[in-house]
Write a protein that holds these residues in place. Structure first.
Motif, short mmCIF file in Angstrom:
data_model
loop_
_atom_site.label_atom_id
_atom_site.label_comp_id
_atom_site.label_asym_id
_atom_site.label_seq_id
_atom_site.Cartn_x
_atom_site.Cartn_y
_atom_site.Cartn_z
N ASN A 21 -9.24 -4.88 -2.56
CA ASN A 21 -8.13 -4.36 -3.36
C ASN A 21 -8.63 -3.68 -4.62
O ASN A 21 -8.08 -2.64 -5.02
CB ASN A 21 -7.16 -5.49 -3.70
CG ASN A 21 -6.32 -5.91 -2.52
OD1 ASN A 21 -6.09 -5.11 -1.61
ND2 ASN A 21 -5.88 -7.15 -2.51
N ARG A 58 -9.98 -0.36 -3.59
CA ARG A 58 -8.89 0.54 -3.21
C ARG A 58 -8.19 1.10 -4.44
O ARG A 58 -7.89 2.29 -4.52
CB ARG A 58 -7.89 -0.21 -2.32
CG ARG A 58 -6.73 0.63 -1.82
CD ARG A 58 -5.78 -0.18 -0.95
NE ARG A 58 -5.37 -1.41 -1.55
CZ ARG A 58 -4.32 -1.55 -2.37
NH1 ARG A 58 -3.60 -0.50 -2.69
NH2 ARG A 58 -4.01 -2.72 -2.86
N LYS A 59 -7.95 0.24 -5.45
CA LYS A 59 -7.30 0.69 -6.68
C LYS A 59 -8.18 1.67 -7.45
O LYS A 59 -7.69 2.66 -8.00
CB LYS A 59 -6.96 -0.50 -7.55
CG LYS A 59 -5.80 -1.31 -7.02
CD LYS A 59 -5.53 -2.52 -7.88
CE LYS A 59 -4.44 -3.38 -7.27
NZ LYS A 59 -4.21 -4.61 -8.06
N GLU A 60 -9.49 1.42 -7.49
CA GLU A 60 -10.40 2.34 -8.17
C GLU A 60 -10.45 3.68 -7.47
O GLU A 60 -10.48 4.73 -8.12
CB GLU A 60 -11.80 1.73 -8.24
CG GLU A 60 -11.93 0.58 -9.21
CD GLU A 60 -13.29 -0.07 -9.18
OE1 GLU A 60 -14.13 0.32 -8.33
OE2 GLU A 60 -13.51 -0.97 -9.99
N ALA A 61 -10.44 3.66 -6.14
CA ALA A 61 -10.47 4.92 -5.38
C ALA A 61 -9.19 5.72 -5.62
O ALA A 61 -9.23 6.94 -5.79
CB ALA A 61 -10.65 4.64 -3.89
N ARG A 62 -8.07 5.02 -5.65
CA ARG A 62 -6.79 5.70 -5.90
C ARG A 62 -6.75 6.28 -7.31
O ARG A 62 -6.27 7.40 -7.51
CB ARG A 62 -5.64 4.72 -5.69
CG ARG A 62 -4.28 5.36 -5.90
CD ARG A 62 -3.17 4.40 -5.62
NE ARG A 62 -2.97 4.33 -4.18
CZ ARG A 62 -2.12 3.51 -3.59
NH1 ARG A 62 -1.42 2.67 -4.30
NH2 ARG A 62 -1.98 3.52 -2.29
N ALA A 63 -7.26 5.54 -8.30
CA ALA A 63 -7.25 6.02 -9.68
C ALA A 63 -8.17 7.23 -9.84
O ALA A 63 -7.82 8.20 -10.52
CB ALA A 63 -7.67 4.90 -10.62
N SER A 64 -9.34 7.18 -9.22
CA SER A 64 -10.26 8.32 -9.34
C SER A 64 -9.72 9.54 -8.60
O SER A 64 -9.90 10.67 -9.05
CB SER A 64 -11.64 7.95 -8.81
OG SER A 64 -11.58 7.71 -7.42
N LYS A 65 -9.03 9.31 -7.50
CA LYS A 65 -8.43 10.42 -6.76
C LYS A 65 -7.31 11.06 -7.58
O LYS A 65 -7.18 12.29 -7.63
CB LYS A 65 -7.89 9.92 -5.42
CG LYS A 65 -7.37 11.01 -4.52
CD LYS A 65 -6.93 10.44 -3.19
CE LYS A 65 -6.37 11.52 -2.28
NZ LYS A 65 -5.88 10.96 -1.01
N ALA A 66 -6.51 10.23 -8.25
CA ALA A 66 -5.43 10.75 -9.08
C ALA A 66 -5.99 11.50 -10.28
O ALA A 66 -5.44 12.54 -10.68
CB ALA A 66 -4.54 9.60 -9.54
#
Length: 81
Positions: free
Chosen positions: A54, A57-65
């Motif tokens: 998790n 996943r949150k770090e990947a979503r934040a970097s993608k955003a």
């Protein structure tokens, strides 16, 4: 039907896969999931495995955003000029 094959994957592990989780410190818990922590590959428990997934996943979503927010700003500036 019988469940003769249940747990066959941990039967060949020492203590049937039970030990102390290096991340949370719980003892006599199944440590079956290999994860890399601080450059070392260690086996962690089920809960720690889920927490690490998790977090990743949150770090990947934040970097993608963040990348998506930066990309349109650079593309719009030359188009307006």
């Amino acid at each position: 039907m019988s469940k003769a094959h249940r747990g066959t994957g941990v039967r060949n592990e020492p203590n049937h896969g039970r030990g102390k989780c290096p991340r949370c410190g719980k003892e006599n818990i199944k440590v079956l999931y290999e994860k890399e922590i601080d450059g070392n590959t260690v086996k962690v428990c089920k809960r720690c495995n889920a927490e690490l997934k998790n977090i990743a996943r949150k770090e990947a979503r934040a970097s993608k955003a963040a990348a998506a927010a930066a990309a349109p700003a650079t593309e719009e500036a030359p188009a307006e000029a």
